[in-house]
Design a protein around this motif. Sequence first.
Motif, PDB file in Angstrom:
ATOM      1  N   CYS A 112       0.636  -1.629   0.009  1.00  0.00           N
ATOM      2  CA  CYS A 112       0.042   0.223  -0.240  1.00  0.00           C
ATOM      3  C   CYS A 112       0.639   1.302   0.115  1.00  0.00           C
ATOM      4  N   ARG A 113       2.094   0.793  -0.099  1.00  0.00           N
ATOM      5  CA  ARG A 113       3.125   2.139   0.127  1.00  0.00           C
ATOM      6  C   ARG A 113       3.183   2.688  -1.306  1.00  0.00           C
ATOM      7  N   TYR A 114       2.928   1.190  -2.590  1.00  0.00           N
ATOM      8  CA  TYR A 114       2.755   2.040  -3.936  1.00  0.00           C
ATOM      9  C   TYR A 114       2.299   4.013  -4.202  1.00  0.00           C
ATOM     10  N   PRO A 115       1.230   4.619  -3.581  1.00  0.00           N
ATOM     11  CA  PRO A 115       1.241   5.434  -4.013  1.00  0.00           C
ATOM     12  C   PRO A 115       2.213   6.242  -3.289  1.00  0.00           C
ATOM     13  N   GLU A 116       2.199   6.325  -1.951  1.00  0.00           N
ATOM     14  CA  GLU A 116       3.137   7.779  -1.342  1.00  0.00           C
ATOM     15  C   GLU A 116       4.497   7.394  -2.603  1.00  0.00           C
TER      16      GLU A 116
END
Length: 348
Positions: free
Chosen positions: A249-253
């Motif tokens: 879930c850290r891909y967008p950041e």
Amino acid sequence: MANNKRFIQSLKSQPTDRIPYWYMRQAGRYLPEYLQCRKTAGSFLDLCYNPDFATEVSLQPLRRYDMDAAIVFSDILVIPHALGQSLDFKTGEGPILAPVDDKAKINRLSLTNLHQHLAPVYETIARLHRQIPATTALIGFAGAPWTVASYMVGGRGSPDQAAARTMAYREEALFQQLIDLLVTATSEYLINQVKYGADVIQIFDTWAGNLPDDQFRRWAIEPVRQIIENIRICYPDVPIISFPRGAGCRYPEYIGATGVTAVSVDTTMPLEWVRDHIQPLCPVQGNLDPLLLLTGGERLDRRVREILCLCCLKDGPFIFNLGHGIVPGTPPENVARVSEIIREYQLK
Ligand code: 1CP
């Protein structure tokens, strides 16, 4: 420029006639012609540093599967080698390095011979640039500082990168010094790759996913952000793909903070989530399981079609790839089969 290359069109979010594809680790140990070259060359490093062999093995997968991109044959560990760290690849084993795990050893690393040492890689890129078809893109690459540092400090691959993670906690300033050195070396290396003819850059951060939140920002995001900033000073338009494997879930950041053009997503990423949360931000590349490519059959066909359907639902552009590299033992005919399905798949 370069607009006749489907892969570049996709990375620039322009429409394409079909989905572009290439495969991480597309050259190498699953191809009999590669194994033959490796035997003739002597060692794996002889293969990397000999432009005749390196050009040949970069072209081998294209002859079979006519991908939309070629990737220059080399390894992420040529950077530590060029900085003066000893490196050896024994057949059937991974890389072995003399660990740089204290201040004296890190201080001995030097940028002085960097480009002289890497000159054969630049020469290979120049040759590939001349030899590949006009519609095929040429990918240059490097490891991200975190992943490369994990091999440098540990001396070999490890499932948890404990040596590097421990150093990052115990001797933060020293680890930062190593990362800073890698940012400089990697930026210069990648800028030269573009200068010699690479159309696209891919940064491999194979071990990014093992970093806890704060450490992920500091060692995975920040160094890659700096490298991208440095490349863009010289080449503002060159597409840069990063592969922070396991970012979840850290891909967008990661995308927002690094300014990367596109991301490669790993096997674990749910396709619907990718479609809803990543594709609106940037082009996506991924994410077939390399072990399914190995096992093949009807199940492989089904999954390839599933990926093609789901990842094209929204407007976001998509490049077909694997969720990690091709593994040794993969039957070449399975790679041919996947390529055929992608080529036949019509964009609606
Ligand atoms: O012939 C042999 O026995 C050597 C096998 C081999 C090959 C073919 C190694 C050793 N590296 C490579 C080539 C390579 N490595 C490419 C070439 C271009 C391509 O076809 O894609 C690339 C892009 C890499 C990148 C690389 N090397 C990564 C990042 C990507 C990934 O797959 O995770 C990593 C982590 C490495 C280190 C490395 N080099 C070789 C091995 C076996 C490993 C992994 C070691 C480990 O963690 O145990």
